[in-house]
Design an enzyme around this catalytic site. Structure first.
Site, short mmCIF file in Angstrom:
data_model
loop_
_atom_site.label_atom_id
_atom_site.label_comp_id
_atom_site.label_asym_id
_atom_site.label_seq_id
_atom_site.Cartn_x
_atom_site.Cartn_y
_atom_site.Cartn_z
N ASP A 43 0.84 -1.20 0.00
CA ASP A 43 0.00 0.00 0.00
C ASP A 43 0.88 1.25 0.00
O ASP A 43 1.65 1.48 0.93
CB ASP A 43 -0.90 0.01 1.24
CG ASP A 43 -1.81 1.23 1.23
OD1 ASP A 43 -2.78 1.21 0.44
OD2 ASP A 43 -1.54 2.20 1.96
N TYR A 48 3.08 10.00 0.74
CA TYR A 48 3.99 9.43 1.73
C TYR A 48 5.46 9.78 1.40
O TYR A 48 6.35 9.60 2.23
CB TYR A 48 3.85 7.90 1.83
CG TYR A 48 2.46 7.43 2.25
CD1 TYR A 48 1.54 8.30 2.84
CD2 TYR A 48 2.06 6.11 2.05
CE1 TYR A 48 0.27 7.87 3.19
CE2 TYR A 48 0.79 5.68 2.41
CZ TYR A 48 -0.10 6.57 2.98
OH TYR A 48 -1.35 6.14 3.33
N LYS A 78 -2.39 6.36 -4.21
CA LYS A 78 -3.54 7.23 -3.90
C LYS A 78 -3.34 8.63 -4.47
O LYS A 78 -2.23 9.18 -4.40
CB LYS A 78 -3.73 7.32 -2.38
CG LYS A 78 -3.73 5.97 -1.69
CD LYS A 78 -4.07 6.04 -0.22
CE LYS A 78 -3.78 4.70 0.45
NZ LYS A 78 -2.42 4.56 0.97
N HIS A 111 -7.55 9.68 -2.08
CA HIS A 111 -7.03 9.55 -0.72
C HIS A 111 -8.01 10.11 0.33
O HIS A 111 -8.23 9.52 1.38
CB HIS A 111 -5.68 10.27 -0.64
CG HIS A 111 -4.77 9.75 0.43
ND1 HIS A 111 -3.41 9.69 0.28
CD2 HIS A 111 -5.02 9.26 1.66
CE1 HIS A 111 -2.86 9.19 1.38
NE2 HIS A 111 -3.83 8.92 2.23
#
Ligand SMILES: NC(=O)c1ccc[n+]([C@@H]2O[C@H](COP(=O)([O-])OP(=O)(O)OC[C@H]3O[C@@H](n4cnc5c(N)ncnc54)[C@H](OP(=O)(O)O)[C@@H]3O)[C@@H](O)[C@H]2O)c1
Length: 323
Positions: A43, A48, A78, A111
């Site tokens: 994931d 990130y 996302k 997201h």
């Protein structure tokens, strides 16, 4: 690794490796170790900030002469909040693909339902230092997500952090139904009504922060720590398992997929050993009784000395409604 069939007709492994806060120098080793011990689902998310390093791990694992084939792994990314305008969606997806060094994603999620100001600043601020929001109809964003499927960039599309009403709006206006809803889920926030709602549409729920996100940056003083919850500790001791394993096993028995994050080799292995024991009906009921609506992943800011949810004033904020 056990899989679930999505409504898009693609299989998704029920357990994946989370990567939020996986530092650049740790995440590559973590992913290679995860593949070595049987994980097939990773994931990721643009925001990130570690998709490049994850891409290096994928390249290494899938490179010429390696045992693993692209079609044997499942990679999610996302769409971030400042890319909700329909014209920006394909570019954002292509950026993640380039970083991950892939030519398609297995799953691409919106997201969050609410938008930040358009552009390349992930957390844009106004002149007075507040979050700079935008209002974009997420049904328009979804239409652009659907085009990614027909363009072959993405196999399945889904949502993250949407509430039931928002899911209904997407479903009502969509050509392709969301395949997955990714939300925070664990015994303190079991998402019972949202799960039933998803199941009506054959949307698979994925639990994020299944261990209570002990690593996040905005902890409250005196908050309940899921990994120390005495009732879960007692169940774990009864089965000679860890608390993390009980939390993950509980999700599996509820038909909820999970993506625990770890960059620690022993924990990566431990979190995957959840398919050879079973929690009893009484134990599942005991875990259900821990529901206290405690949400860990809700960025907070300080206003007049009090911590309040940062984004709760946005019209599309999902958590102002019961589920
Ligand atoms: N869609 C969204 O908005 C959203 C939001 C949050 C998270 N996510 C996704 O969900 C994933 C998981 O959520 P999360 O990272 O928030 O939290 P989590 O998986 O609940 O917890 C991760 C933390 O627990 C530690 N840990 C892992 N396994 C453990 C074990 N067996 N025993 C004790 N501690 C253990 C990890 O430490 P070490 O790494 O140091 O081992 C890390 O600090 C994320 O990484 C991300 O991929 C999505």
């Amino acid at each position: 690794m056990k899989t679930v069939l999505l409504n898009s007709n693609h299989e998704m492994p029920v357990l994946g490796l989370g990567t939020w806060q996986g530092k650049a120098d740790q995440v590559k080793t973590a992913i290679l170790h995860a593949f070595a011990v049987g994980y097939r689902h990773i994931d990721c998310a643009y925001v990130y900030g570690n998709e490049d390093e994850i891409g290096e791990a994928l390249q290494e694992a899938l490179g010429p002469g390696k045992d693993l084939k692209r079609e044997e792994i499942f990679v999610t990314s996302k769409l971030w909040n400042c890319k909700h305008h329909s014209e920006d969606v394909e570019g954002a997806c292509r950026k993640s693909l380039a970083q991950l060094k892939l030519d398609y994603l297995d799953l691409y999620l919106i997201h969050w339902p609410y938008a930040f100001a358009r552009g390349d600043v992930d957390f844009p601020k106004t002149e007075t230092g507040e979050m700079h929001y935008d209002v974009v109809d997420y049904r328009e964003t979804w239409r652009a997500m659907e085009k990614l499927v027909s363009a072959g960039l993405v196999r399945s599309i889904g949502l993250s952090n949407f509430n039931a009403r928002q899911i209904d709006e997407i479903v009502a206006s969509s050509t392709i139904k969301p395949a997955v809803l990714q939300v925070e889920c664990h015994p303190y926030l079991p998402q019972t009504r949202l799960l039933a709602h998803c199941q009506e549409f054959h949307i698979v729920m994925t639990a994020y922060s299944p261990l209570g996100a002990p690593n996040r940056g905005w902890k409250m003083d005196n908050e309940r720590v899921l990994l120390l919850e005495p009732k879960v500790v007692a169940i774990a001791q009864r089965h000679s398992r860890s608390v993390a394993q009980v939390l993950l096993r509980c999700l599996m028995q509820r038909d909820i997929t999970a993506i625990p994050k770890s960059v620690t080799a022993s924990r990566i292995e431990e979190n995957a050993k959840i398919f050879d024991f079973e929690l009893s009906k009484d134990e599942m009921a005991e875990l259900k009784s821990l529901d206290c609506g405690c949400r860990y992943v809700e960025p907070l800011i300080e206003v007049d000395g009090k911590k309040v949810p940062r984004d709760a004033g946005h019209a599309d904020y999902p958590f102002n409604e019961p589920y």
